[in-house]
Scaffold this motif. Structure first.
Motif: not given
Length: 287
Positions: A93-101, A111-118, A164-175
């Protein structure tokens, strides 16, 4: 570890003092099931025996020997045995900071990396996960750090991308985000769903639907996960389990024990003893 009734479950969840941004888990689970939860950092799991079924937003993966499960931060998931004999695995369980470094240092990903397959069939990467465990257990900081970097670089190169960077939040996401902030700030005495919705100027059904869409679980499930996360941090700092249980809003220590064990995979007392042993005695602690 077998007896007259068959193999027993066992688990060790710990941290190697020389790699503070990494948690390690080795376990055999048969009846244990992990409820829906998420992690602040990444998950890299290598099954060595049996089959683990991991349910993710995109479906269920069946991970057997030689496979590596990769889960990005804050992705909700469950886990359980996929065969009657359960599964044995080693997880990092590496931290997000460790993997991105590591990504910035060893790959072209920025940027913020992630994995396309699980889940991927990668026996070599699975062996590397085991090698990180062995090096940490032997107190070999140079090897543990080096092999971890090789592993993360391999997985990122083959299966990684920039999220991808998060886009503008819809009203439901803001709530949903506002509801989450309220629950975090009033963890020990949370409002009812109706009271929370009224406070935010929406309806209980709309809030429930928005929260599940945003975080992959209803507010009460998310709150249990958040309480366990906060309790973990308190246990790391030396707080007694009973005091941690009260502080995060569980009714008593058995209530904490039940949820902590289901989500983390070991009881809070065993978790804290491993952390204390790691910090007190440092590397070279026998497993």
């Amino acid at each position: 570890m077998a007896g007259a009734t068959g193999p027993a479950e066992w688990a060790r969840h710990w941290q190697y003092a020389e790699l503070p941004d990494l948690d390690l888990l080795r376990a055999r689970y048969i009846r244990h099931t992990f409820p829906r939860h998420s992690h602040e950092g990444y998950v890299f799991g290598a099954v060595t025996q049996g089959v683990e079924d991991v349910e993710l937003p995109g479906g269920t993966v069946h991970a057997g020997p030689g496979s590596v499960v990769m889960i990005n931060p804050e992705v909700p998931h469950t886990a359980r045995a996929g065969v009657p004999e359960g599964w044995v695995y080693a997880t990092l369980y590496p931290s997000a900071q460790a993997v991105n470094a590591i990504a910035a240092d060893m790959t072209k990903l920025r940027g913020t990396v992630g994995f396309t397959e699980t889940s991927v069939a990668d026996p070599y990467a699975a062996r590397l996960i085991g090698e990180v465990h062995r090096a940490a257990e032997e107190g070999n900081a140079l090897a543990a750090d080096s092999v971890l970097r090789v592993l993360v670089t391999r997985l990122l190169t083959r299966h990684g991308s920039v999220l991808p960077a998060p886009g503008p939040r819809a009203a439901g996401a803001r709530d949903a985000a506002r509801a989450r902030a309220v629950l975090e700030s009033r963890m020990s005495e949370p409002p009812t769903l109706e009271a929370l919705a009224t406070e935010l100027g929406t309806s209980p059904f709309a809030l429930l639907r928005a929260f599940k869409k945003q975080y992959g679980m209803p507010p009460h499930t998310w709150l249990t996960d958040a309480r366990v996360r906060r309790a973990r941090r308190m246990l790391d700092a030396g707080t007694a389990p009973a005091a941690a249980a009260a502080a995060v809003g569980f009714t008593d220590q058995p209530h904490l024990n039940r949820h902590f064990t289901r989500i983390v995979g070991v009881p809070p007392g065993a978790y804290q003893r491993e952390r204390a042993r790691t910090y007190k005695t440092g590397p070279g602690v026998p497993g």
